[in-house]
Design a protein around this motif. Sequence first.
Motif, PDB file in Angstrom:
ATOM      1  N   LEU A 151       0.803  -1.211   0.000  1.00 40.67           N
ATOM      2  CA  LEU A 151       0.000   0.000   0.000  1.00 40.67           C
ATOM      3  C   LEU A 151       0.843   1.273   0.000  1.00 40.67           C
ATOM      4  CD1 LEU A 151      -2.711  -1.195   2.545  1.00 40.67           C
ATOM      5  CD2 LEU A 151      -2.983  -0.917   0.074  1.00 40.67           C
ATOM      6  N   LYS A 152       2.155   1.149   0.242  1.00 40.44           N
ATOM      7  CA  LYS A 152       3.040   2.313   0.166  1.00 40.44           C
ATOM      8  C   LYS A 152       3.694   2.428  -1.201  1.00 40.44           C
ATOM      9  CE  LYS A 152       4.347   3.296   4.967  1.00 40.44           C
ATOM     10  NZ  LYS A 152       5.487   3.412   5.923  1.00 40.44           N
ATOM     11  N   SER A 153       4.332   1.354  -1.627  1.00 37.51           N
ATOM     12  CA  SER A 153       5.046   1.397  -2.912  1.00 37.51           C
ATOM     13  C   SER A 153       4.110   1.216  -4.107  1.00 37.51           C
ATOM     14  CB  SER A 153       6.123   0.312  -2.949  1.00 37.51           C
ATOM     15  OG  SER A 153       5.532  -0.982  -2.973  1.00 37.51           O
ATOM     16  N   LEU A 154       2.894   0.707  -3.849  1.00 37.34           N
ATOM     17  CA  LEU A 154       1.885   0.409  -4.885  1.00 37.34           C
ATOM     18  C   LEU A 154       2.381  -0.661  -5.859  1.00 37.34           C
ATOM     19  CD1 LEU A 154       0.537   4.006  -5.708  1.00 37.34           C
ATOM     20  CD2 LEU A 154      -0.139   2.443  -3.878  1.00 37.34           C
ATOM     21  N   LYS A 155       3.238  -1.553  -5.346  1.00 38.52           N
ATOM     22  CA  LYS A 155       3.746  -2.649  -6.165  1.00 38.52           C
ATOM     23  C   LYS A 155       3.025  -3.945  -5.823  1.00 38.52           C
ATOM     24  CE  LYS A 155       8.385  -0.752  -6.907  1.00 38.52           C
ATOM     25  NZ  LYS A 155       9.847  -0.986  -6.731  1.00 38.52           N
ATOM     26  N   THR A 156       2.818  -4.789  -6.827  1.00 39.71           N
ATOM     27  CA  THR A 156       2.128  -6.070  -6.670  1.00 39.71           C
ATOM     28  C   THR A 156       3.122  -7.210  -6.875  1.00 39.71           C
ATOM     29  OG1 THR A 156       0.126  -5.064  -7.581  1.00 39.71           O
ATOM     30  CG2 THR A 156       0.189  -7.463  -7.460  1.00 39.71           C
ATOM     31  N   VAL A 157       3.109  -8.182  -5.945  1.00 41.75           N
ATOM     32  CA  VAL A 157       4.057  -9.299  -5.989  1.00 41.75           C
ATOM     33  C   VAL A 157       3.285 -10.610  -5.986  1.00 41.75           C
ATOM     34  CG1 VAL A 157       5.939 -10.473  -4.778  1.00 41.75           C
ATOM     35  CG2 VAL A 157       5.827  -7.967  -4.811  1.00 41.75           C
ATOM     36  N   ASP A 158       3.660 -11.533  -6.855  1.00 36.98           N
ATOM     37  CA  ASP A 158       3.108 -12.890  -6.880  1.00 36.98           C
ATOM     38  C   ASP A 158       3.678 -13.666  -5.691  1.00 36.98           C
ATOM     39  OD1 ASP A 158       2.404 -15.537  -7.384  1.00 36.98           O
ATOM     40  OD2 ASP A 158       3.112 -15.547  -9.453  1.00 36.98           O
ATOM     41  N   LEU A 159       2.802 -14.228  -4.850  1.00 33.29           N
ATOM     42  CA  LEU A 159       3.246 -14.946  -3.658  1.00 33.29           C
ATOM     43  C   LEU A 159       3.728 -16.365  -3.955  1.00 33.29           C
ATOM     44  CD1 LEU A 159       0.494 -13.825  -1.125  1.00 33.29           C
ATOM     45  CD2 LEU A 159       2.933 -13.290  -1.009  1.00 33.29           C
ATOM     46  N   GLY A 160       3.525 -16.842  -5.167  1.00 32.24           N
ATOM     47  CA  GLY A 160       3.993 -18.182  -5.521  1.00 32.24           C
ATOM     48  C   GLY A 160       3.179 -19.305  -4.907  1.00 32.24           C
ATOM     49  N   LEU A 161       1.884 -19.097  -4.728  1.00 29.08           N
ATOM     50  CA  LEU A 161       1.018 -20.097  -4.099  1.00 29.08           C
ATOM     51  C   LEU A 161       0.214 -20.912  -5.109  1.00 29.08           C
ATOM     52  CD1 LEU A 161      -0.368 -17.942  -1.127  1.00 29.08           C
ATOM     53  CD2 LEU A 161       1.566 -19.531  -1.118  1.00 29.08           C
ATOM     54  N   THR A 162       0.500 -20.748  -6.382  1.00 28.66           N
ATOM     55  CA  THR A 162      -0.309 -21.388  -7.427  1.00 28.66           C
ATOM     56  C   THR A 162      -0.391 -22.892  -7.257  1.00 28.66           C
ATOM     57  OG1 THR A 162       0.131 -19.622  -9.020  1.00 28.66           O
ATOM     58  CG2 THR A 162      -0.497 -21.769  -9.914  1.00 28.66           C
ATOM     59  N   ASN A 163       0.693 -23.536  -6.891  1.00 30.25           N
ATOM     60  CA  ASN A 163       0.709 -24.995  -6.763  1.00 30.25           C
ATOM     61  C   ASN A 163       0.317 -25.470  -5.372  1.00 30.25           C
ATOM     62  OD1 ASN A 163       1.575 -25.461  -9.452  1.00 30.25           O
ATOM     63  ND2 ASN A 163       3.687 -25.009  -8.865  1.00 30.25           N
ATOM     64  N   SER A 164       0.726 -24.740  -4.337  1.00 32.72           N
ATOM     65  CA  SER A 164       0.449 -25.191  -2.968  1.00 32.72           C
ATOM     66  C   SER A 164      -0.999 -24.943  -2.564  1.00 32.72           C
ATOM     67  CB  SER A 164       1.400 -24.509  -1.981  1.00 32.72           C
ATOM     68  OG  SER A 164       1.302 -23.100  -2.090  1.00 32.72           O
ATOM     69  N   ILE A 165      -1.648 -23.916  -3.152  1.00 32.61           N
ATOM     70  CA  ILE A 165      -3.072 -23.652  -2.906  1.00 32.61           C
ATOM     71  C   ILE A 165      -3.744 -23.543  -4.271  1.00 32.61           C
ATOM     72  CG2 ILE A 165      -4.771 -22.213  -1.709  1.00 32.61           C
ATOM     73  CD1 ILE A 165      -2.579 -21.159   0.061  1.00 32.61           C
ATOM     74  N   PRO A 166      -4.018 -24.680  -4.925  1.00 32.04           N
ATOM     75  CA  PRO A 166      -4.535 -24.639  -6.295  1.00 32.04           C
ATOM     76  C   PRO A 166      -5.888 -23.951  -6.397  1.00 32.04           C
ATOM     77  CG  PRO A 166      -4.680 -26.870  -5.380  1.00 32.04           C
ATOM     78  CD  PRO A 166      -3.876 -26.053  -4.415  1.00 32.04           C
ATOM     79  N   MET A 167      -5.974 -22.996  -7.323  1.00 29.84           N
ATOM     80  CA  MET A 167      -7.200 -22.234  -7.610  1.00 29.84           C
ATOM     81  C   MET A 167      -7.705 -21.524  -6.350  1.00 29.84           C
ATOM     82  SD  MET A 167      -7.311 -22.816 -10.792  1.00 29.84           S
ATOM     83  CE  MET A 167      -8.872 -22.184 -11.384  1.00 29.84           C
ATOM     84  N   ALA A 168      -6.792 -20.824  -5.667  1.00 26.11           N
ATOM     85  CA  ALA A 168      -7.156 -20.048  -4.473  1.00 26.11           C
ATOM     86  C   ALA A 168      -8.248 -19.047  -4.814  1.00 26.11           C
ATOM     87  CB  ALA A 168      -5.920 -19.325  -3.945  1.00 26.11           C
ATOM     88  N   ASN A 169      -9.135 -18.784  -3.853  1.00 21.70           N
ATOM     89  CA  ASN A 169     -10.247 -17.874  -4.128  1.00 21.70           C
ATOM     90  C   ASN A 169     -10.469 -16.919  -2.944  1.00 21.70           C
ATOM     91  OD1 ASN A 169     -12.306 -17.437  -6.348  1.00 21.70           O
ATOM     92  ND2 ASN A 169     -13.661 -17.524  -4.571  1.00 21.70           N
ATOM     93  N   GLY A 170     -11.442 -17.198  -2.085  1.00 24.62           N
ATOM     94  CA  GLY A 170     -11.732 -16.308  -0.965  1.00 24.62           C
ATOM     95  C   GLY A 170     -10.711 -16.432   0.151  1.00 24.62           C
ATOM     96  N   ALA A 171     -10.659 -15.416   1.009  1.00 25.16           N
ATOM     97  CA  ALA A 171      -9.698 -15.437   2.117  1.00 25.16           C
ATOM     98  C   ALA A 171     -10.228 -14.610   3.280  1.00 25.16           C
ATOM     99  CB  ALA A 171      -8.335 -14.909   1.667  1.00 25.16           C
ATOM    100  N   PHE A 172      -9.688 -14.900   4.464  1.00 28.66           N
ATOM    101  CA  PHE A 172     -10.070 -14.178   5.682  1.00 28.66           C
ATOM    102  C   PHE A 172      -8.893 -14.241   6.638  1.00 28.66           C
ATOM    103  CE2 PHE A 172     -12.122 -13.500   9.780  1.00 28.66           C
ATOM    104  CZ  PHE A 172     -13.103 -12.562   9.494  1.00 28.66           C
ATOM    105  N   ARG A 173      -8.637 -13.143   7.361  1.00 34.27           N
ATOM    106  CA  ARG A 173      -7.527 -13.163   8.321  1.00 34.27           C
ATOM    107  C   ARG A 173      -8.002 -13.745   9.637  1.00 34.27           C
ATOM    108  NH1 ARG A 173      -2.854  -8.609   9.580  1.00 34.27           N
ATOM    109  NH2 ARG A 173      -1.216 -10.202   9.813  1.00 34.27           N
ATOM    110  N   LEU A 174      -7.334 -14.802  10.071  1.00 37.81           N
ATOM    111  CA  LEU A 174      -7.688 -15.495  11.301  1.00 37.81           C
ATOM    112  C   LEU A 174      -7.220 -14.713  12.522  1.00 37.81           C
ATOM    113  CD1 LEU A 174      -6.663 -19.101  10.186  1.00 37.81           C
ATOM    114  CD2 LEU A 174      -8.973 -18.167  10.313  1.00 37.81           C
ATOM    115  N   SER A 175      -7.715 -15.103  13.667  1.00 32.25           N
ATOM    116  CA  SER A 175      -7.345 -14.428  14.909  1.00 32.25           C
ATOM    117  C   SER A 175      -5.860 -14.590  15.229  1.00 32.25           C
ATOM    118  CB  SER A 175      -8.194 -14.961  16.062  1.00 32.25           C
ATOM    119  OG  SER A 175      -8.026 -16.366  16.199  1.00 32.25           O
TER     120      SER A 175
END
Length: 328
Positions: free
Chosen positions: A83-107
Amino acid sequence: MPFGPKALSLAAIFAISTVFWGVARAAEHSLAKWQLKALASYSQPLAHEGPVILADRNQLFFTSNRLRRSDGSQYVIASIFDLKSLKTVDLGLTNSIPMANGAFRLSNGNLVITMQGDKSKPAGLAEFNVANGQVKLLTTGFSDYQFNSPNDVVQANDQSIWFTDPQYGYEQGFRPRPTIGNWVWRIDQAGRRQRLMMDGFSKPNGIAFSLDQEYVYVTDSGFIAGDGQRNSVLPRTIYRYRILQTPNGPLATDRITFCVVTKGIPDGLKVDEYGRVWTGTGAGLEIFDKDGNPLAVIPVANGVSNFALIPGGGAYVMGETKLYRLDI
C-alpha cells in the motif's frame, strides 16, 4: 416501559433517540459522497477475489480470476499489494493452494484461503502464514466426499471457520463431477469437528456475519452459471440466517430473503461498522441497511466481484484488471 425512579425520563429517551438517528443518518449520508481511484492496472485479471487488508504489514492480499496456460489448463495467482510502494508481488502459491479464491484473516494473524482444487488436487481450506510463507491444509473433504470448489470463508468469534462450497469448479472445467451439494460448512476451532450448516442453495457464494454475530448472511449467485449462462428463475439473492447457540454448537435457523440485487449477481459480502451489508454485483457495490432496504449503488465499470472494507470508511475494490480504492 416501567415507571418509577429507574425509568428513563422523556428527555433522556429523546436524547438517546436523537443520537441513534443522528448516527444512522450520518451513516447513510456518508454514502452520498464517494471517490473511486485506480491504484494499479494489470494486463491480466489479477484483482478478482479474496481481498484482505493486512494493516500491520501495510499490505493487501488478493487472488486472481482464472488464468490459462498455453496447454489450456487453468490456474490462479495469489498476490500481495504494497500500500506504500503500490507494487504487486506474486506470492507463488499457485501450486500449494490450487485455484485459491476467498480469504479471511484469522485471529492468529494467518490467512485462511479457500482452495478450489483442480482435477488432480483436492479442494478445501488452506492456512497461509503471512510471516514465513508456510502453507498448512485445514480440510480437504468430508468423510469420503470431496468438496466442490470452496468459494468464500469467514471466522466466527468462537474461532470456528464457515465457508461456502458451490459447484462452480465443475462448471468451469477445472474440477471433477460433484459428489456433494451446493452447501455451507463449519469447522470448529480445533479443526476436528466439521459439519454441514446450510443447504438449499443454487450457488452459495459470499458469506459474512452481522456485527453481533446473531446472524449470518450468504449470497446465492445461481442466476449466472459457471459457464456464463443466465437462468432468470435462479437466485441473485442475499439470504439471512439466525444463529442459534446450542450445547452441541451453533445452528443456522430462520432463513429469510434479505434482498435481491439490481444487476448481475451478489458475490463478495461484507458488513461494515454501522451494520450495513455491502455486496459486489454487476452494477458495482450495492449497499443495504440491516433490514435489507437499499441504501446506495456505487457504480464500478464492469462490476465488482469482491472488496475489502477499510476501517473507518471506504474499501479496496477488485476490478479484475484494475485495483481501486474507494473513499467515502
